[in-house]
Every structure is written in structure tokens, then in C-alpha cells.
Design a protein around this motif. Structure first.
Motif, PDB file in Angstrom:
ATOM      1  N   GLY A  75       0.805  -1.217   0.000  1.00  0.00           N
ATOM      2  CA  GLY A  75       0.000   0.000   0.000  1.00  0.00           C
ATOM      3  C   GLY A  75       0.833   1.260   0.000  1.00  0.00           C
ATOM      4  N   ALA A  76       1.918   1.294   0.771  1.00  0.00           N
ATOM      5  CA  ALA A  76       2.772   2.488   0.825  1.00  0.00           C
ATOM      6  C   ALA A  76       3.425   2.738  -0.540  1.00  0.00           C
ATOM      7  CB  ALA A  76       3.836   2.338   1.903  1.00  0.00           C
ATOM      8  N   GLY A  77       3.869   1.667  -1.182  1.00  0.00           N
ATOM      9  CA  GLY A  77       4.469   1.803  -2.516  1.00  0.00           C
ATOM     10  C   GLY A  77       3.468   2.313  -3.537  1.00  0.00           C
ATOM     11  N   THR A  78       2.239   1.823  -3.445  1.00  0.00           N
ATOM     12  CA  THR A  78       1.186   2.269  -4.357  1.00  0.00           C
ATOM     13  C   THR A  78       0.897   3.755  -4.162  1.00  0.00           C
ATOM     14  OG1 THR A  78       0.205   0.063  -4.379  1.00  0.00           O
ATOM     15  CG2 THR A  78      -1.201   1.877  -5.093  1.00  0.00           C
ATOM     16  N   LEU A  79       0.859   4.201  -2.908  1.00  0.00           N
ATOM     17  CA  LEU A  79       0.617   5.628  -2.638  1.00  0.00           C
ATOM     18  C   LEU A  79       1.743   6.497  -3.190  1.00  0.00           C
ATOM     19  CD1 LEU A  79      -0.823   5.523   0.982  1.00  0.00           C
ATOM     20  CD2 LEU A  79      -2.012   6.230  -1.098  1.00  0.00           C
ATOM     21  N   LYS A  80       2.991   6.065  -3.021  1.00  0.00           N
ATOM     22  CA  LYS A  80       4.128   6.839  -3.546  1.00  0.00           C
ATOM     23  C   LYS A  80       4.081   6.898  -5.069  1.00  0.00           C
ATOM     24  CE  LYS A  80       7.192   6.116   0.348  1.00  0.00           C
ATOM     25  NZ  LYS A  80       8.400   5.444   0.851  1.00  0.00           N
ATOM     26  N   LEU A  81       3.754   5.774  -5.699  1.00  0.00           N
ATOM     27  CA  LEU A  81       3.621   5.759  -7.159  1.00  0.00           C
ATOM     28  C   LEU A  81       2.506   6.710  -7.591  1.00  0.00           C
ATOM     29  CD1 LEU A  81       4.350   4.700  -9.943  1.00  0.00           C
ATOM     30  CD2 LEU A  81       2.846   2.752  -9.524  1.00  0.00           C
ATOM     31  N   GLY A  82       1.435   6.741  -6.823  1.00  0.00           N
ATOM     32  CA  GLY A  82       0.334   7.653  -7.122  1.00  0.00           C
ATOM     33  C   GLY A  82       0.763   9.111  -7.065  1.00  0.00           C
TER      34      GLY A  82
END
Length: 168
Positions: A75-82
Motif C-alpha cells: 500500500g505504501a508503494g502504491t501511494l508513492k507511485l500515485g
């Protein structure tokens, strides 16, 4: 003719590729990778914003396309990519461009013919469609594929037709 920029968002490496589209013909203009700089997230995003702004200032595309973010287990990686994707959409909008969005599987299906192609297959098919080009890396190949997808799915041709009608 319309100039299209494809952007493959990434926090460390943001790929970009510029093509010219005239009807069903595409021609490579340039490609590259923006590498984020800085230790904290805000500085890395600022670095990507500045680099991508310079790319758009240099090549002056008429439309843009960005790959949609897929959600993964981190989830943290997805947020950063976002957040990097936000930069990828913000900069073209600052230049007054419309921004098309495409799912990764749609890009791969358009360029390779199958929706679950790997990065090597994508790069190979980009080279097949634009022989002789030098690709800066896998992220740039993906960005060129996104631009090609935009060209094939009407994003570029529809805009070019509207501009031609407006000038007539």
C-alpha cells in the motif's frame, strides 16, 4: 500531425517518450528517463516536476498520455507511485494539454498484442514500430508504448482532426 508524449510514472525513474503522429504513421522524436533527486519525498517529487517540465518545454507536445496505477500488495508503494503519477498528470495540464489514461494491460495489448507482456517484449515491439531508435531504458520504452497506445486509441487522431477543423 500531432506530437504525443507518453509518460510512465515512477518515483525513482519516470519514463517519457515523444512521437509524432500523422494518420496511422508514427515517428520517434525523443525518449528518456527523469531520475528523482533528493532524500525526502517532497524533494524527489519537485525534482521530477522540474525535469518533466523541461521535457515538455523542449518538445512541445500537443497531447499527453499516462499509464494508470495498478494497486499491488504494498500500500505504501502504491501511494508513492500515485504521487509520482500526480506529477505526470500535473505537468502536461500546466501546459494546457489533455491527458489520456491507459491501463497497463491495454498498453501492452495495443503494442505487443497480449495484455500480460513483459518489459522486454514491449521494448522489442516499440523498436519494431520505430526501427533504428535508441531507447533510454525500460521506463522510456514503456512511455513510448503509452504514446503509441494513445495514438492508436484515438487520443492523438481525434485531437489532430479537431485542430484541422478549427484551422479550416
Amino acid at each position: 500531425m500531432i506530437r504525443v508524449i507518453g509518460i510512465d510514472p515512477g518515483l525513482r525513474n519516470l519514463g517519457w517518450g515523444v512521437i509524432d503522429v500523422s494518420g496511422s504513421r508514427i515517428a520517434h522524436v525523443a525518449n528518456g528517463i527523469c531520475h528523482s533527486e533528493g532524500d525526502d519525498l517532497a524533494m524527489r517529487l519537485l525534482s521530477l516536476h522540474g525535469q518533466l517540465t523541461r521535457v515538455l518545454s523542449t518538445y512541445r507536445p500537443g497531447t499527453a498520455a499516462v499509464e494508470q496505477t495498478f494497486v499491488n500488495k504494498d500500500g505504501a508503494g502504491t501511494l508513492k507511485l500515485g504521487q509520482a503519477r500526480g506529477i505526470a498528470m500535473l505537468v502536461p495540464a500546466q501546459f494546457g494539454l489533455t491527458v489520456g489514461e491507459y491501463a497497463p494491460n491495454k498498453v501492452k495489448k495495443t503494442v505487443v498484442g497480449v495484455g500480460h507482456a513483459d518489459k522486454g517484449q514491449v521494448a522489442h515491439m516499440v523498436r519494431m514500430q520505430m526501427p533504428g531508435i535508441e531507447i533510454a531504458g525500460p521506463d522510456a520504452a514503456d512511455a513510448l508504448a503509452i504514446a503509441i497506445c494513445h495514438a492508436h486509441h484515438g487520443g492523438a487522431s481525434t485531437l489532430a482532426q479537431a485542430v484541422a477543423r478549427a484551422q479550416a
